[in-house]
Scaffold this active site. Structure first.
Site, mmCIF file in Angstrom:
data_model
loop_
_atom_site.group_PDB
_atom_site.id
_atom_site.type_symbol
_atom_site.label_atom_id
_atom_site.label_comp_id
_atom_site.label_asym_id
_atom_site.label_seq_id
_atom_site.Cartn_x
_atom_site.Cartn_y
_atom_site.Cartn_z
ATOM 1 N N ILE A 284 0.820 -1.213 0.000
ATOM 2 C CA ILE A 284 0.000 0.000 0.000
ATOM 3 C C ILE A 284 0.855 1.266 0.000
ATOM 4 O O ILE A 284 0.325 2.365 -0.128
ATOM 5 C CB ILE A 284 -0.982 0.031 1.189
ATOM 6 C CG1 ILE A 284 -0.220 -0.037 2.523
ATOM 7 C CG2 ILE A 284 -1.993 -1.093 1.085
ATOM 8 C CD1 ILE A 284 -1.137 0.121 3.731
ATOM 9 N N SER A 285 2.180 1.118 0.148
ATOM 10 C CA SER A 285 3.061 2.278 0.047
ATOM 11 C C SER A 285 4.440 1.806 -0.371
ATOM 12 O O SER A 285 4.839 0.673 -0.067
ATOM 13 C CB SER A 285 3.143 3.031 1.382
ATOM 14 O OG SER A 285 3.845 4.258 1.230
ATOM 15 N N SER A 286 5.141 2.675 -1.090
ATOM 16 C CA SER A 286 6.455 2.273 -1.609
ATOM 17 C C SER A 286 7.317 3.502 -1.861
ATOM 18 O O SER A 286 6.829 4.634 -1.875
ATOM 19 C CB SER A 286 6.300 1.486 -2.907
ATOM 20 O OG SER A 286 5.785 2.322 -3.938
#
Length: 384
Positions: free
Chosen positions: A87-89
């Protein structure tokens, strides 16, 4: 500035050189920024996925070659047990600098970033423009706190806020540039309201997974208008504070429903992102596509399109035979989109543009905003 690792600057400089050699990085200002920002401080840990789908966290401290490479680093996973999803990178640096080059910032300009993530892009912007000219928002307060601490340790102090990105950050408007490192199904007009006249926004417009591309829009009066970028790119969807979990896969139509098998003349829609983008004009929101894999080789054997009501279509990759079932004409929409694309001369992304109006209307056009070849995108919520 604390580095936390010795020798990182040579890795950062090699990354900047590589990006310049590949044509991703064009200006000396961004070359200096990539060379000077310690990505390892901003991304101290990341996740990697095994061939069986399991996620493992690793420390980046001993992997400077990997951290300073054109690689996306997954930093946050959902709370989904064995089926956790990213969900985040920290976005691929090559994509990040291509976007920064496209943004075309000038000294003294103020930039709002939608999607702080690890803070790496905010650091690049702060190095280039100065802390006082960089603002960034993300929906997660915990993520903002982490990014703020890591940016401070690296010597950067842009303004960060925990806020729904669709609302922008009106407190510090107007901005000369807005850059979104997440995808949206529609461009929020709140962003246009916070742009100075002549200011631009660069965002990944995705109507569904893989159905869209980066578009660079300029505000002129009461309109946002501009073209899609030549090279395709993809970001994770914008998250909202009150977002509710969604099913990861649409249900299949029951076996009692009629299954129709047809032959299609090898239309390569799954290899042409524009066709999948146009198909969203006819497909219901929430329609997804994917692949069925051979259990032995794990190679794709079918492309699948699934609608929320359980309707589906499966394309045999060996002979292009289409099998479908359900009340929604899933494949009919895909065929229509391919015909539209073909009739327009099979344009590439750079021939397509977008105009966004204050009432939320999104018009896709070919070559020029007043072109007779255009499509109005169905209304979808731009936020929440």
């Amino acid at each position: 500035m604390s580095t936390g690792e010795t020798g990182w600057t040579s890795h950062a400089e090699r990354l900047a050189d590589l990006l310049r050699q590949r044509g991703d990085l064009l200006s000396p200002e961004w070359h200096r920024a990539v060379s000077a920002v310690p990505r390892h401080l901003l991304v101290p840990t990341a996740f990697e996925q095994s061939g069986t789908g399991e996620w493992t966290e690793f420390a980046t401290a001993g992997s400077l070659e990997r951290v300073y490479s054109p690689e996306t680093l997954i930093t946050v996973l959902s709370d989904g047990g064995p089926h956790r999803t990213p969900i985040s990178s920290s976005t691929k640096p090559d994509l990040m600098v291509r976007m920064l080059e496209t943004l075309d910032v000038r000294d003294g300009q103020r930039v709002l970033e939608i999607g702080t993530g690890t803070g790496y892009n905010a650091a690049l912007l702060a190095y280039r423009l100065g802390d006082d000219n960089v603002f960034s928002v993300d929906v997660g307060a915990d993520l903002i706190e982490l990014a703020q601490a890591r940016l401070s340790a690296a010597g950067f102090f842009p303004t960060l806020r925990a806020s729904d990105g669709a609302d922008g950050l009106p407190e510090f408007a107007p901005y000369d540039r807005i850059i979104a490192t997440c995808s949206v199904p529609a461009v929020p007009w709140a962003w246009a309201d916070q742009l100075a006249e002549g200011g631009t926004v660069l965002v990944d417009l995705k109507r569904a997974i893989s159905a869209g591309n980066l578009v660079h829009l300029r505000r002129t009066g009461d309109r946002l208008a501009g073209r899609f970028t030549a090279r395709w790119a993809a970001f994770m969807a914008m998250r909202h504070a009150e977002a509710t979990p969604q099913a990861s896969q649409a249900a299949r139509a029951s076996g009692d429903e009629q299954v129709r098998a047809t032959a299609t003349p090898g239309k390569p829609w799954n290899d042409v992102p524009i066709v999948w983008f146009l198909a969203q004009l006819r497909l219901p929101p929430g329609t997804t596509f994917g692949y069925d894999l051979d259990p032995d080789t794990l190679h794709p054997t079918f492309t699948t399109v699934s609608a929320p009501d359980g309707s589906w279509a499966r394309v045999n990759l060996a002979d292009s035979t289409v099998t479908e079932a359900g009340e929604t004409g899933v494949w009919e929409a895909v065929e229509w989109a391919h015909d539209q694309w073909s009739a327009a001369g099979k344009p590439k992304w750079e021939r397509l543009g977008l105009t966004v109006s204050p009432n939320g209307t999104h018009r896709l056009w070919l070559d020029q905003p007043d072109s007779s070849t255009h499509w109005d995108l169905p209304d979808v919520p731009a936020a929440r």
